[in-house]
Design an enzyme around this catalytic site. Structure first.
Site, PDB file in Angstrom:
ATOM      1  N   ARG A   1       0.629  -1.389  -0.269  1.00 40.61           N
ATOM      2  CA  ARG A   1       0.296   0.058   0.703  1.00 40.61           C
ATOM      3  C   ARG A   1       1.079   1.012  -0.065  1.00 40.61           C
ATOM      4  NH1 ARG A   1      -4.439  -1.612   2.655  1.00 40.61           N
ATOM      5  NH2 ARG A   1      -4.077  -3.467   3.699  1.00 40.61           N
TER       6      ARG A   1
ATOM      7  N   SER B   1       8.173  -4.958   6.575  1.00 42.16           N
ATOM      8  CA  SER B   1       7.778  -5.927   7.683  1.00 42.16           C
ATOM      9  C   SER B   1       9.500  -7.115   7.066  1.00 42.16           C
ATOM     10  CB  SER B   1       6.719  -6.828   7.124  1.00 42.16           C
ATOM     11  OG  SER B   1       5.419  -5.121   7.188  1.00 42.16           O
TER      12      SER B   1
ATOM     13  N   ASP C   1       5.742  -3.744  10.352  1.00 42.65           N
ATOM     14  CA  ASP C   1       4.426  -3.754  10.502  1.00 42.65           C
ATOM     15  C   ASP C   1       3.987  -3.993  12.112  1.00 42.65           C
ATOM     16  OD1 ASP C   1       3.689  -7.043   8.630  1.00 42.65           O
ATOM     17  OD2 ASP C   1       5.610  -6.436  10.454  1.00 42.65           O
TER      18      ASP C   1
HETATM   19  C1  0WK Z   1      -1.823  -5.313   7.423  1.00 43.89           C
HETATM   20  C2  0WK Z   1      -0.482  -3.931   8.042  1.00 43.89           C
HETATM   21  C3  0WK Z   1       0.777  -4.577   6.914  1.00 43.89           C
HETATM   22  C4  0WK Z   1       0.342  -5.783   7.530  1.00 43.89           C
HETATM   23  C5  0WK Z   1       0.187  -6.869   7.394  1.00 43.89           C
HETATM   24  C6  0WK Z   1       0.215  -7.982   8.031  1.00 43.89           C
HETATM   25  O1  0WK Z   1      -1.155  -2.727   7.885  1.00 43.89           O
HETATM   26  O2  0WK Z   1       1.572  -3.573   7.661  1.00 43.89           O
HETATM   27  O3  0WK Z   1       2.277  -6.942   6.896  1.00 43.89           O
HETATM   28  O4  0WK Z   1      -1.312  -6.405   7.594  1.00 43.89           O
HETATM   29  O5  0WK Z   1      -0.846  -9.321   7.771  1.00 43.89           O
HETATM   30  P1  0WK Z   1      -1.052  -9.730   5.839  1.00 43.89           P
HETATM   31  O6  0WK Z   1      -1.357  -9.538   5.072  1.00 43.89           O
HETATM   32  O7  0WK Z   1       0.268 -10.442   5.825  1.00 43.89           O
HETATM   33  O8  0WK Z   1      -1.998 -10.503   5.977  1.00 43.89           O
HETATM   34  C1  BGC Z   2       9.193 -10.869   9.267  1.00 41.95           C
HETATM   35  C2  BGC Z   2       8.297  -9.978  10.598  1.00 41.95           C
HETATM   36  C3  BGC Z   2       7.306  -9.220  10.652  1.00 41.95           C
HETATM   37  C4  BGC Z   2       5.790 -10.474   9.601  1.00 41.95           C
HETATM   38  C5  BGC Z   2       4.500 -10.308  10.412  1.00 41.95           C
HETATM   39  C6  BGC Z   2       7.565 -11.753   9.097  1.00 41.95           C
HETATM   40  O1  BGC Z   2       8.565 -12.426   8.402  1.00 41.95           O
HETATM   41  O2  BGC Z   2      10.394 -11.232   9.936  1.00 41.95           O
HETATM   42  O3  BGC Z   2       9.377  -8.567  10.147  1.00 41.95           O
HETATM   43  O4  BGC Z   2       6.638  -8.027  10.680  1.00 41.95           O
HETATM   44  O5  BGC Z   2       6.418 -11.776   8.565  1.00 41.95           O
HETATM   45  O6  BGC Z   2       4.275  -9.500   8.996  1.00 41.95           O
END
Ligand code: 0WK
Ligand code: BGC
Ligand code: 0WK
Length: 889
Positions: A510, A574, A628
């Site tokens: 984003r 992240s 994140d």
């Molecule tokens: C939404 C946050 C972002 C984070 C994500 C983790 O804005 O920074 O990395 O959640 O969740 P995912 O998209 O990996 O399920």
């Molecule tokens: C990363 C972290 C991150 C997490 C959640 C992990 O694989 O090492 O830095 O916070 O994923 O996104």
């Protein structure tokens, strides 16, 4: 009785009023198609009553659950004993089922008599006799020393709570042994056998003869889902949808229901169709008032020489001869007219019986058709019983009327040649197979089930690893890096301004514009756009990746009409980064499938700035790079000041929290607190979790882009759960415990079982058939309902472990904060984000429960982040700018 009555009546009264009177009598015994359709509709209503939790106690048609849910799948094998009690013959059988690929069934059996005095005597003597016959049979077969599994066909109405327990509701068919009704016939049999002490068997199943017949025929024709008996008594069973069986828990799949349709009419539902002959028969029967529907067999029984006498005349010319013979046998001196009348009576009585059977069978067929929402139902009815088999016209009349009453059903009638004993053995074999398979599946799944002690151990080990990561001397060796973030304070409401934020590392990339207002109109306004990061950028060069990022920023600025604007930027990146200050982040290693070259060991802020410079279109002031988890903590901290922990359970997993500076030994200073990015995904990389890792975890890790790394993450997060499930399903299938051992190519494909399927499959709203459609999508077209139930179980076990492991880690974090602050009780908020946490139906509640259980001194509130960590990154940037600006004045 009717025939003899009629004939006796005929002989007495009709001597005077010729044949007309005969026809008058016969009139009431003839049922029109309308009558029969009406009987069918009435019976369907009775079926619904019997199936309903509230209505079943008063229903006459009891619709008894049988706990037979599966039919043979061809993998059954072994030697099984079977008892077949309740028909004209009591049989003891030995059934050998071999599965050398072409499943074969061999049967030995012996018929034993059940003396009248035992049928009407004392129940324990009846079961002693049964045990005696069994002992005799085992002796004869030379297998008295073997403890074989046994299936008991007990053809009377029984209430069952499980396959090997059956409470006799009421005797029928002339049986009246006392001390049996209301008792579990399996315990009575076990007691009788124990009393003897000369052999032992394992009673695995007790079934009704209709069920045995359905199973016997189902062995040859997999369409067979109805069992019908028309013999001494009559009854039917069929496979009903679990969701309609209100007396049994669970909505998934089907279960065989023993209708006990013999009692249809016991509540007067057939009063208008009953004739005086029926009433008389009933009054004289062993069970007056019950079992109207048993009109035919009881009628036959009472004429002595049983149904043969009635069925034989029902054969045109030859039948007339039989009629005369039968009547002479009864001591009468019949005229030709008498024989014609007798034959006529037999025809009408057995036709009514066949048609009544057809009417109720038609109701069962409609029920199954509607259950399947089928246009046209194709099914098979397994049939047994001496009336159906021996009466010359009964079967034909039954088939014909069924086809007339339900023209939209293709019904095949399959005569059972092997008796229900074979079916009982098949039910036992299936129960045995299911029990063995269940035990094997549970043994495999037990490796994925963690006890409270094990979870407490994980918590303790995480606590130890946190201390090792924080401590200067052990940091380098620590798996959990506890990285300082240089975020020391949370927003104080004075922040204001426009900020750009990037959010990279989750499912979506984003770019955000965040407008922060302070003071009374304190608010945060956000505009964002989601961009995809192409696989080739994720696994290409760092330059390509960061050029793509800058391309998206440019597109966003244009989209927002802010081309060329230069705003402070907060970068949510992240991945594990070592930071010496807020606007620098040295990437330690990629995770979550990222592999862009030339980034690890580099400062990602520099890589971003280089890419901006390469584009020469705009310039940005990169003020902060945050993880994140930190962004999420800030985003939630803006709403709830108690929020001092950030948790991500998404593609990856990680946590951060506000640590006391004196514990953050990598950073000088002991005052206040600093947010620490734990990077707990790496917990276990040095073997800390080896004793909890299963072969499935090892398989997932071996085939990941970073073997040996992120072990804890690989047991918890969305990128891996689907793969763990897929590997368990492969193991189950390879062991023949699932999908009948048939592996689908698609299921062998890495990543094919997406984690979103876990969330879908476990959502309570999803019926099993939708699980099946997911399996079909995975090329598992022949999956059964049972397979879907098992896949659902595997998904829940894997997700439960992930949630518990995550909870154990978090329990360590909140307890550390409590101990840091020497508090007996800590009240704290955890800001959470991530698709797995947000979308999985049970993950969050199981995780909450685990934290509460393992850290009872911490009162933890979980605050789900709705705005993403980009907002948090912008707030951190705002704070940094406020401090920076304050520093410049
Ligand atoms: C939404 C946050 C972002 C984070 C994500 C983790 O804005 O920074 O990395 O959640 O969740 P995912 O998209 O990996 O399920
Ligand atoms: C990363 C972290 C991150 C997490 C959640 C992990 O694989 O090492 O830095 O916070 O994923 O996104
Ligand atoms: C043969 C089956 C038995 C069933 C009988 C019914 O093996 O389980 O009870 O058919 O027919 P009947 O012997 O009452 O005519």
């Amino acid at each position: 009785m009717i025939a003899s009555h009629l004939l006796a009546y005929y002989f007495t009264e009709l001597h005077h009023d010729k044949v007309q009177q005969v026809d008058k009598y016969l009139y009431h015994l003839r049922l029109s198609d309308e009558n029969l359709m009406d009987v069918s509709v009435r019976f369907r209503r009775e079926m619904d009553k019997g199936l309903g939790r509230d209505s079943s106690p008063t229903a006459s048609v009891k619709m008894l659950p049988t706990f037979v849910r599966s039919t043979p799948d061809g993998t059954e094998k072994g030697d099984f004993l079977a008892l077949d009690l309740g028909g004209s013959n009591f049989r003891v059988l030995l059934v050998k089922v071999s599965d050398n690929g072409k499943q074969k069934v061999e049967m030995e059996n012996q018929i034993y008599a059940i003396p009248e005095e035992l049928m009407r005597g004392c129940g324990s003597e009846l079961f002693d006799h049964i045990a005696e016959c069994l002992a005799n049979f085992l002796e004869k077969m030379g297998i008295k020393n073997q403890k074989l599994p046994l299936g008991f066909t007990f053809s009377f109405p029984c209430q069952q709570n499980k396959l090997d327990e059956s409470i006799l509701v009421s005797w029928t068919k002339g049986f009246k042994s006392h001390g049996v009704e209301g008792k579990d016939v399996v315990s009575l049999l076990r007691k009788a056998i124990k009393k003897r002490g000369d052999f032992d068997i394992d009673i695995v199943a007790v079934i009704n003869d209709t069920v045995g017949t359905m199973m016997t025929c189902g062995y040859d024709d997999h369409h067979c889902e109805i069992g019908l008996i028309v013999g001494t008594g009559t009854n039917a069973c069929y496979m009903e949808e679990m969701r309609h069986l209100e007396l049994v828990d669970g909505d998934e799949g089907r279960m065989c229901v023993n209708t006990e349709w013999g009692a249809f009419g016991d509540d007067g539902a057939l009063e208008d169709l009953r004739t005086d002959f029926d009433r008389e028969i009933d009054a004289g029967s062993h069970h007056p008032g019950s079992s109207y529907h048993r009109t035919l067999p009881d009628l036959c029984v009472s004429i002595g020489a049983v149904s043969e006498d009635v069925s034989r005349p029902d054969r045109d010319k030859e039948g007339l001869v039989s009629a005369e013979k039968v009547l002479r046998g009864l001591g009468l001196d019949p005229s030709g007219e008498d024989c014609v009348a007798t034959q006529r009576v037999c025809q009408v009585v057995s036709t009514r019986a066949a048609h009544l059977c057809a009417a109720t069978l038609a109701a069962v067929l409609r029920q199954i058709r509607d259950n399947k929402a089928a246009e046209r139902l194709r099914t098979t009815v397994g049939v047994d019983g001496s009336v159906y088999k021996n009466h010359p016209q009964f079967a034909r009349r039954l088939h014909k009327m069924v086809r007339r009453l339900v023209p939209d059903c293709d019904v095949r009638f399959l005569r059972s040649e092997d008796g229900s004993g074979k079916g009982a053995a098949m039910v036992t074999a299936v129960a045995y197979r299911l029990a063995t398979q269940h035990a094997e599946r549970q043994r495999i799944l037990d490796a994925l089930r963690l006890s409270r002690e094990q979870l407490m151990e994980v918590k303790i080990r995480m606590g130890n690893e946190m201390n090792r990561g924080l401590a200067k001397e052990s940091h380098d060796q620590a798996a959990v890096k506890m990285l300082p973030t240089y975020v020391r304070s949370t927003p104080d409401g004075t922040e204001r301004g426009d900020f750009l934020a990037l959010d990279l590392g989750g499912t979506n990339f984003r770019v955000l514009l965040v407008r922060v207002r302070s003071g009374k109109k304190r608010s945060v306004e956000m505009h964002n756009k989601i961009y995809t990061i192409p696989q080739e950028a994720i696994q290409g060069t760092g330059e390509e990746l960061f050029d793509h990022i800058v391309h998206c920023i440019a597109d966003f600025l244009e989209y927002m009409g802010m081309k060329g604007a230069s705003l402070p930027l907060g970068f949510t990146f992240s991945f594990p980064c070592h930071q010496n200050r807020l606007d620098q982040g040295i990437l330690l290693k990629w995770t979550k499938g990222f592999k862009a070259t030339g980034c690890e060991g580099e400062d990602v802020v520099t890589l971003l700035k280089d890419a901006i410079h390469r584009r020469e279109e705009f310039d940005l002031d990169v003020v902060a790079v945050v993880n994140d988890t930190v962004g999420t903590m800030m985003t939630c901290g803006y709403e709830d000041p108690l929020c001092e922990v950030g948790l991500i359970v998404g593609t990856g997993t990680n946590a951060c929290y506000m640590e006391e500076m004196q514990n953050v030994e990598l950073v000088d200073g002991d005052e206040g607190r600093m947010c620490v990015n734990m990077e707990w995904g790496a917990f276990g990389d040095h073997g800390e979790l080896d004793d909890f890792c299963t072969d499935f975890d090892r398989a997932v890790d071996d085939r990941s882009t970073n073997p040996g790394k992120q072990r804890y993450e690989k047991m918890i997060s969305g990128m891996y759960l689907g793969e763990i499930v897929r590997n368990v399903l492969l193991e189950f299938t390879a062991k023949g415990l699932l999908f009948r051992g048939k592996l689908s190519e698609r299921l062998k494909t890495r990543g094919i079982f997406e984690t979103k399927f876990l969330s879908q499959i476990e959502s309570d709203r999803l019926a099993l058939r939708q699980v099946r459609s997911i399996l079909q999508h995975l090329g598992l077209t022949s999956s059964t309902c049972d397979d879907s139930i098992l896949v659902k179980e595997v998904c829940s076990v894997v997700a439960r472990r992930a949630a518990q492991l995550c909870g154990a880690g978090l329990a360590a974090v909140v307890d550390k904060i409590r101990q840091n602050r020497n508090l007996d009780k800590l009240k704290i908020t955890v800001g959470v984000d991530g698709t797995l946490y947000k979308l999985h139906p049970h993950f969050s509640s199981i995780m909450h429960e685990t934290v509460r259980d393992l850290s009872p001194l911490c009162e933890v509130t979980f605050l789900q982040s709705e705005d993403g960590s980009g907002k948090g990154a912008a707030l951190i940037t705002a704070v940094a700018c406020r401090i920076r600006d304050a520093g410049q004045h």
